[in-house]
Design a protein around this motif. Structure first.
Motif, PDB file in Angstrom:
ATOM      1  N   LEU A 105      -4.818   6.453  -1.619  1.00 24.83           N
ATOM      2  CA  LEU A 105      -4.176   5.068  -1.434  1.00 24.83           C
ATOM      3  C   LEU A 105      -3.999   4.174  -2.756  1.00 24.83           C
ATOM      4  O   LEU A 105      -4.891   4.200  -3.596  1.00 24.83           O
ATOM      5  CB  LEU A 105      -5.165   4.009  -0.514  1.00 24.83           C
TER       6      LEU A 105
ATOM      7  N   ASN B  83      -9.459   5.786  -3.020  1.00 22.92           N
ATOM      8  CA  ASN B  83      -8.871   4.374  -2.972  1.00 22.92           C
ATOM      9  C   ASN B  83      -8.823   3.634  -4.143  1.00 22.92           C
ATOM     10  O   ASN B  83      -9.908   3.497  -4.799  1.00 22.92           O
ATOM     11  CB  ASN B  83     -10.030   3.527  -2.036  1.00 22.92           C
TER      12      ASN B  83
ATOM     13  N   LEU C  48      -6.711   1.153  -4.503  1.00 29.51           N
ATOM     14  CA  LEU C  48      -6.301  -0.297  -4.239  1.00 29.51           C
ATOM     15  C   LEU C  48      -6.765  -1.353  -4.958  1.00 29.51           C
ATOM     16  O   LEU C  48      -7.886  -1.222  -5.300  1.00 29.51           O
ATOM     17  CB  LEU C  48      -6.522  -0.640  -2.824  1.00 29.51           C
TER      18      LEU C  48
ATOM     19  N   ALA D 113      -8.489  -0.404   4.560  1.00 34.56           N
ATOM     20  CA  ALA D 113      -7.599   0.313   4.532  1.00 34.56           C
ATOM     21  C   ALA D 113      -8.166   1.931   4.145  1.00 34.56           C
ATOM     22  O   ALA D 113      -7.658   2.837   4.825  1.00 34.56           O
ATOM     23  CB  ALA D 113      -6.459   0.173   3.108  1.00 34.56           C
TER      24      ALA D 113
ATOM     25  N   ILE E  17       0.805  -1.205   0.022  1.00 37.53           N
ATOM     26  CA  ILE E  17      -0.064  -0.110   0.066  1.00 37.53           C
ATOM     27  C   ILE E  17       0.850   1.129   0.005  1.00 37.53           C
ATOM     28  O   ILE E  17       2.007   1.522   0.760  1.00 37.53           O
ATOM     29  CB  ILE E  17      -0.823   0.108   1.212  1.00 37.53           C
TER      30      ILE E  17
END
Length: 120
Positions: free
Chosen positions: A82, A110, A112, A95, A71
Motif C-alpha cells: 500500500l 504499508n 502509506l 487500510a 491509496i
C-alpha cells in the motif's frame, strides 16, 4: 505561475483518478470467484497479481470511513504493498487491516503516509 502550477496539479490528480477507475476486464475474476478455493488455485503471474490488487482495492473502497482516493495498491505473489497518502492517521492502520483481511493476501507492506496539505 500559480495558475500553471494549479493546472499541472489538477491534471495530475485527474490522471491518477483515471488510472484508479478503469473498468474491470471480462477476464478478471468477480467477487464470487475470489472465494477461498479460487484464490488458492489461482495461477501465479500477472493475472493473479492484478486480480489480487483489484480485490484489495474493492475491499478498501467498501471500508467505512476510509478515503481511498490517495491509496495505491500493488500485489506480487500474495505480497501487497500500500502506498500513497491519507488525511487521517487512523486510516493508515485501517487500510492495512482491510488489506490483510482479503483472501489471498500473504503479507502487507504499508508505505502509506499522512497527507499534510498541498504546496503551501
Amino acid at each position: 505561475m500559480k495558475s500553471n502550477l494549479r493546472c499541472a496539479l489538477c491534471a495530475s490528480v485527474l490522471l491518477i483518478f483515471a488510472g484508479m477507475s478503469h473498468a474491470q476486464s471480462a477476464n478478471a475474476p468477480s467477487d464470487a470467484s475470489m472465494s477461498q478455493g479460487a484464490m488458492a488455485a489461482a495461477p501465479s503471474g500477472k493475472k493473479a497479481d492484478r486480480a489480487l490488487s483489484h480485490a484489495v482495492r474493492r475491499a478498501l473502497s467498501k471500508a467505512q470511513g476510509l478515503d481511498v482516493s490517495g491509496i495505491f495498491v500493488q500485489a506480487k505473489d500474495g505480497a501487497v504493498t500500500l502506498s500513497g497518502s491519507v488525511r487521517d492517521s487512523n486510516q493508515i492502520q485501517q487500510a492495512e487491516q482491510v488489506a490483510r483481511s482479503v483472501q489471498g493476501v500473504n503479507s502487507v507492506t504499508n508505505k502509506l503516509t499522512l497527507f499534510h496539505g498541498g504546496n503551501g
